[in-house]
Design a protein around this motif. Structure first.
Motif, PDB file in Angstrom:
ATOM      1  N   LEU A 497       0.871  -1.217   0.152  1.00 24.10           N
ATOM      2  CA  LEU A 497       0.101   0.064  -0.034  1.00 24.10           C
ATOM      3  C   LEU A 497       0.972   1.278  -0.159  1.00 24.10           C
ATOM      4  CD1 LEU A 497      -2.856   1.351   0.196  1.00 24.10           C
ATOM      5  CD2 LEU A 497      -2.506   1.297   2.523  1.00 24.10           C
ATOM      6  N   VAL A 498       0.647   2.211  -0.968  1.00 23.87           N
ATOM      7  CA  VAL A 498       1.540   3.306  -0.984  1.00 23.87           C
ATOM      8  C   VAL A 498       0.496   4.715  -0.805  1.00 23.87           C
ATOM      9  CG1 VAL A 498       2.807   4.897  -2.789  1.00 23.87           C
ATOM     10  CG2 VAL A 498       2.854   2.422  -2.986  1.00 23.87           C
ATOM     11  N   ASP A 499       0.944   5.229   0.325  1.00 24.58           N
ATOM     12  CA  ASP A 499       0.242   6.409   0.862  1.00 24.58           C
ATOM     13  C   ASP A 499       0.814   7.735   0.195  1.00 24.58           C
ATOM     14  OD1 ASP A 499      -1.021   8.440   1.811  1.00 24.58           O
ATOM     15  OD2 ASP A 499      -0.778   8.102   3.829  1.00 24.58           O
ATOM     16  N   ASP A 500       0.145   7.750  -1.029  1.00 23.94           N
ATOM     17  CA  ASP A 500       0.698   8.954  -2.077  1.00 23.94           C
ATOM     18  C   ASP A 500      -0.099  10.180  -2.034  1.00 23.94           C
ATOM     19  OD1 ASP A 500      -1.721   7.772  -2.914  1.00 23.94           O
ATOM     20  OD2 ASP A 500      -1.085   7.815  -5.229  1.00 23.94           O
ATOM     21  N   ARG A 501      -0.876  10.153  -0.779  1.00 21.91           N
ATOM     22  CA  ARG A 501      -1.606  11.431  -0.611  1.00 21.91           C
ATOM     23  C   ARG A 501      -0.778  12.749  -0.366  1.00 21.91           C
ATOM     24  NH1 ARG A 501      -5.175  10.080   4.476  1.00 21.91           N
ATOM     25  NH2 ARG A 501      -3.054   9.024   4.946  1.00 21.91           N
ATOM     26  N   ASP A 502      -1.401  13.910  -0.699  1.00 16.09           N
ATOM     27  CA  ASP A 502      -0.746  15.224  -0.489  1.00 16.09           C
ATOM     28  C   ASP A 502      -1.434  15.723   1.059  1.00 16.09           C
ATOM     29  OD1 ASP A 502       0.521  17.434  -0.634  1.00 16.09           O
ATOM     30  OD2 ASP A 502      -0.973  18.602  -1.816  1.00 16.09           O
ATOM     31  N   GLU A 503      -0.655  14.947   1.893  1.00 12.25           N
ATOM     32  CA  GLU A 503      -0.802  15.281   3.461  1.00 12.25           C
ATOM     33  C   GLU A 503       0.336  15.444   4.254  1.00 12.25           C
ATOM     34  OE1 GLU A 503      -3.562  15.820   5.292  1.00 12.25           O
ATOM     35  OE2 GLU A 503      -5.345  15.071   4.387  1.00 12.25           O
ATOM     36  N   ARG A 504       0.019  15.993   5.424  1.00 14.00           N
ATOM     37  CA  ARG A 504       1.137  16.110   6.389  1.00 14.00           C
ATOM     38  C   ARG A 504       1.838  14.867   6.900  1.00 14.00           C
ATOM     39  NH1 ARG A 504      -0.734  17.651  10.974  1.00 14.00           N
ATOM     40  NH2 ARG A 504      -2.948  17.800  10.274  1.00 14.00           N
ATOM     41  N   ALA A 505       2.962  14.637   7.264  1.00  9.44           N
ATOM     42  CA  ALA A 505       3.501  13.380   7.434  1.00  9.44           C
ATOM     43  C   ALA A 505       2.895  12.901   8.782  1.00  9.44           C
ATOM     44  CB  ALA A 505       5.035  13.518   7.930  1.00  9.44           C
ATOM     45  N   GLY A 506       2.448  13.577   9.764  1.00  7.76           N
ATOM     46  CA  GLY A 506       1.860  13.154  10.914  1.00  7.76           C
ATOM     47  C   GLY A 506       0.562  12.523  10.579  1.00  7.76           C
ATOM     48  N   VAL A 507      -0.306  13.102   9.804  1.00 13.08           N
ATOM     49  CA  VAL A 507      -1.523  12.436   9.367  1.00 13.08           C
ATOM     50  C   VAL A 507      -1.335  11.087   8.699  1.00 13.08           C
ATOM     51  CG1 VAL A 507      -3.523  12.702   7.671  1.00 13.08           C
ATOM     52  CG2 VAL A 507      -2.728  14.661   9.218  1.00 13.08           C
ATOM     53  N   LYS A 508      -0.554  10.975   7.793  1.00 15.08           N
ATOM     54  CA  LYS A 508      -0.052   9.588   7.282  1.00 15.08           C
ATOM     55  C   LYS A 508       0.640   8.775   8.337  1.00 15.08           C
ATOM     56  CE  LYS A 508       1.034  11.440   2.754  1.00 15.08           C
ATOM     57  NZ  LYS A 508       2.130  11.315   1.332  1.00 15.08           N
ATOM     58  N   PHE A 509       1.322   9.170   9.230  1.00 19.45           N
ATOM     59  CA  PHE A 509       1.856   8.216  10.312  1.00 19.45           C
ATOM     60  C   PHE A 509       0.718   7.886  11.131  1.00 19.45           C
ATOM     61  CE2 PHE A 509       6.413  10.072   9.737  1.00 19.45           C
ATOM     62  CZ  PHE A 509       6.531   9.310   8.685  1.00 19.45           C
ATOM     63  N   LYS A 510      -0.245   8.615  11.436  1.00 21.66           N
ATOM     64  CA  LYS A 510      -1.349   8.305  12.496  1.00 21.66           C
ATOM     65  C   LYS A 510      -2.190   7.317  11.553  1.00 21.66           C
ATOM     66  CE  LYS A 510      -1.528  12.135  15.252  1.00 21.66           C
ATOM     67  NZ  LYS A 510      -2.304  13.498  15.691  1.00 21.66           N
ATOM     68  N   ASP A 511      -2.469   7.533  10.389  1.00 22.10           N
ATOM     69  CA  ASP A 511      -3.168   6.356   9.686  1.00 22.10           C
ATOM     70  C   ASP A 511      -2.656   5.069   9.637  1.00 22.10           C
ATOM     71  OD1 ASP A 511      -5.363   8.267   9.338  1.00 22.10           O
ATOM     72  OD2 ASP A 511      -5.003   8.817   7.326  1.00 22.10           O
ATOM     73  N   ALA A 512      -1.214   5.226   9.255  1.00 22.59           N
ATOM     74  CA  ALA A 512      -0.686   3.760   9.128  1.00 22.59           C
ATOM     75  C   ALA A 512      -0.678   3.158  10.403  1.00 22.59           C
ATOM     76  CB  ALA A 512       0.845   4.269   9.062  1.00 22.59           C
ATOM     77  N   ASP A 513      -0.634   3.829  11.562  1.00 23.91           N
ATOM     78  CA  ASP A 513      -0.683   3.111  12.705  1.00 23.91           C
ATOM     79  C   ASP A 513      -2.284   2.320  12.962  1.00 23.91           C
ATOM     80  OD1 ASP A 513       1.599   3.742  13.871  1.00 23.91           O
ATOM     81  OD2 ASP A 513       1.251   5.514  15.004  1.00 23.91           O
ATOM     82  N   LEU A 514      -3.131   3.073  12.523  1.00 24.01           N
ATOM     83  CA  LEU A 514      -4.571   2.561  12.505  1.00 24.01           C
ATOM     84  C   LEU A 514      -4.662   1.483  11.472  1.00 24.01           C
ATOM     85  CD1 LEU A 514      -6.689   5.966  12.769  1.00 24.01           C
ATOM     86  CD2 LEU A 514      -6.515   4.292  14.441  1.00 24.01           C
ATOM     87  N   TRP A 515      -3.792   1.182  10.356  1.00 27.24           N
ATOM     88  CA  TRP A 515      -4.098   0.292   9.702  1.00 27.24           C
ATOM     89  C   TRP A 515      -3.113  -0.805  10.029  1.00 27.24           C
ATOM     90  CZ3 TRP A 515      -3.657   4.532   5.284  1.00 27.24           C
ATOM     91  CH2 TRP A 515      -4.674   5.193   5.304  1.00 27.24           C
ATOM     92  N   GLY A 516      -2.074  -0.603  10.992  1.00 24.66           N
ATOM     93  CA  GLY A 516      -1.528  -1.767  11.594  1.00 24.66           C
ATOM     94  C   GLY A 516      -0.588  -2.614  10.595  1.00 24.66           C
ATOM     95  N   ILE A 517      -0.416  -2.199   9.540  1.00 20.21           N
ATOM     96  CA  ILE A 517       0.457  -2.971   8.629  1.00 20.21           C
ATOM     97  C   ILE A 517       1.966  -3.251   9.303  1.00 20.21           C
ATOM     98  CG2 ILE A 517       1.681  -2.845   6.324  1.00 20.21           C
ATOM     99  CD1 ILE A 517      -0.887  -1.162   5.450  1.00 20.21           C
TER     100      ILE A 517
END
Length: 561
Positions: A497-517
């Motif tokens: 899964l590639v998080d290619d969104r134009d979002e802040r790093a903090g938002v991406k890392f928080k979502d990564a934690d929620l997805w638990g990959i």
């Protein structure tokens, strides 16, 4: 898979009705969405986990020669009438009429349909034994849906059924299922607590539940840390030590003003709960059932249900108690009438007890059940609790809470006899097929994994069932390296899964934690300038830097086991 092309959502706030970690994180991570009370839709992130659990279970069922089938969820009332369960099961079985005014049900389990299928095919002992299984949606009109996927109304279950010509053959297969279940749960990171359990609506004589030991569990487990005895509290047995005082003391009425509870009574007379005999009342089809147990114990309603073979039991109204000659708060069976009296084993040989006198403000002392009562039956109706004595070794029992992951039953001939599923023996005699059944709630197992494996930020999925194997978090404006890395990992057989969104790093890392990959690889400007990426396994707190050219080999090593 690029996140920009994926169907997903995440929540920043915890839903107001979510209290268990699994419910919180499965909602916040966008795995599930409630459609109605106890009915959930699975979003792609949740569906991927669900299917991986399903495939893992399928592998284990196939390894013990299981054969997969698929049966209807909509079934006729006549079929359930053959087993007797159409009338035996209460409102949790959803009944309805079709357009032709036929009585139908939404199946909550598939014993009837599976037995019907087998009687259609099997005629001879030569066709036995075998095991059939399926993954099927069930519906249970649950009155107390709770905990997200832990207790629901609609659910996906793996249910398996084995068919045999002898008890010995069933016993052998039961052991295979027992071991397969251990394998399944261990592969998702859970070491199950295995307890004896109630057979309930399934019938049969022997059953085991595989439980997750967790403070958020809805079941209570009774365990002996000394000899290994384990049972669901609903059916757990324990060693009784009857209170025995003065065997010759005569029954005597004493005033006990305002002592209508066991606690007040013990304080007033300076006695212990074990020295008292309390009454607990139930309404059984309009008939009063009077349970007499030591004051320091509670009645196990499951044990009582099984003893009476009751479809429904309700707490008795005061009017019914009084009609039978007893006074609530000061009751005993002495002088009572028109009631079924069941005395717990703990009182069978007890004497010199305190019990109600059936007069407000009065109790009897020196009560001896054998001497002072008649027309009662002795049974195990008390619920075990922490501190009770183990029935095997006599040491104190402990209590914990658990979530049921799966269960296995030795059904015997309960369904085959009532539904005419028979086979011809070598000498031409017709015999009922001996059956076993084995269930796992797939969604509940998914939630249980989260209960067992999470931190403050989200689930930590085991490698075997994670929605993706690697998440690439691109925190640069350049997608070229992320695209190249995605292709190389995909070509190597990994789910990315590639998080290619134009979002802040903090938002991406928080979502990564929620997805638990299990593995997160972050691409940042500073690191890439040195030819490095951030490497962080989800189960670890710290990240490290890894050379870009080493990433593929390192991912392969990470997933080698």
């Amino acid at each position: 898979m690029k996140l920009s092309k994926f169907f997903y959502t995440t929540l920043r706030e915890t839903p107001s009705d979510a209290t268990m970690p699994s419910h919180i994180f499965l909602m916040r991570g966008g795995y599930i969405k409630p459609l109605s009370t106890g009915i959930y839709s699975y979003l792609p992130m949740g569906f991927r986990v669900l299917k991986k659990i399903e495939n893992l279970i399928r592998e284990e069922m196939n390894s013990i020669d299981g054969i997969e089938v698929d049966l209807p969820v909509v079934q006729t009332a006549e079929l359930w009438g053959e087993s007797g369960r159409y009338t035996a099961i209460g409102e949790e079985l959803l009944r309805f009429k079709d357009r032709n005014n036929h009585n139908m049900v939404l199946a909550m389990t598939h014993e009837e349909a599976m037995t019907d299928l087998v009687r259609y095919v099997v005629s001879s002992y030569k066709q036995l034994p075998f095991m059939l299984y399926q993954f099927k949606t069930k519906y249970r009109d649950e009155a107390r849906a709770r905990g997200g996927l832990i207790r629901v109304r609609e659910f996906l279950m793996k249910d398996a059924y084995s068919f045999h010509t002898s008890q010995e053959d069933l016993d052998k297969h039961y052991e295979l299922e027992y071991k397969a279940y251990q394998n399944i749960f261990r592969k998702v990171g859970i070491e199950p607590v295995i307890v004896q359990s109630d057979t309930g609506i399934m019938g049969g004589k022997v059953a085991h539940e595989f439980m997750l030991d967790t403070p958020n569990g809805e079941d209570y487990l009774i365990l002996c840390k000394h000899c290994g005895y384990q049972a669901n509290r609903e059916i757990a047995t324990f060693e009784r030590k009857p209170f025995q005082g003065d065997a010759n003391a005569a029954l005597e009425k004493v005033a006990t003003p305002n002592a209508s509870t066991i606690e007040d009574l013990c304080k007033f007379l300076n006695v212990k709960g074990e020295q008292t005999a309390k009454c607990v009342f139930f309404d059984f089809n309009g008939k009063l059932v009077t349970c007499v147990i030591p004051g320091d114990l509670d009645v196990s309603e499951i044990k009582l249900h099984n003893l009476l073979k009751a479809k429904e039991l309700y707490p008795a109204e005061e009017a019914l108690i009084e009609k039978c000659g007893m006074v609530p708060g000061f009751a005993s069976p002495i002088g009572a009438h028109d009631t079924i009296v069941i005395v717990d084993q703990a009182l069978e040989n007890a004497y010199d007890l305190v019990c109600g006198a059936n007069e407000k403000g009065f109790h009897y002392v020196h009560f001896n059940p054998k001497r002072d009562m008649s027309g009662y039956q002795i049974a195990d109706i008390a619920e075990a609790e922490e501190g009770c004595k183990c029935p095997k070794c006599g040491k104190p029992l402990s209590e914990t809470r658990g979530i049921e992951l799966g269960n296995i039953f030795k059904l015997g001939t309960k369904f085959s006899e009532s539904m005419g599923a028979t086979y011809l023996t070598p000498d031409g005699k017709s015999e009922p097929i001996i059956m076993g059944c084995y269930g796992i709630g797939v969604g509940r197992l998914m939630a249980s994994v989260v209960e067992n494996s999470h931190d403050d930020f989200g689930p930590i999925w085991p490698k075997a069932i994670a929605p993706f194997q690697v998440e690439i978090v691109n925190i640069t404006k350049d997608n070229e390296i992320a695209d190249k890395l995605e292709k190389e990992l995909t070509d190597a057989g990994f789910e990315v899964l590639v998080d290619d969104r134009d979002e802040r790093a903090g938002v991406k890392f928080k979502d990564a934690d929620l997805w638990g990959i299990p593995l997160r690889i972050a691409l940042g400007k500073k690191g890439l300038a040195n030819g490095e990426v951030e490497w962080k396994p989800r189960a670890e707190k710290e990240m490290t830097m890894v050379k870009l050219e080493d990433v593929i080999a390192k991912v392969k090593e990470f997933y080698k086991d």
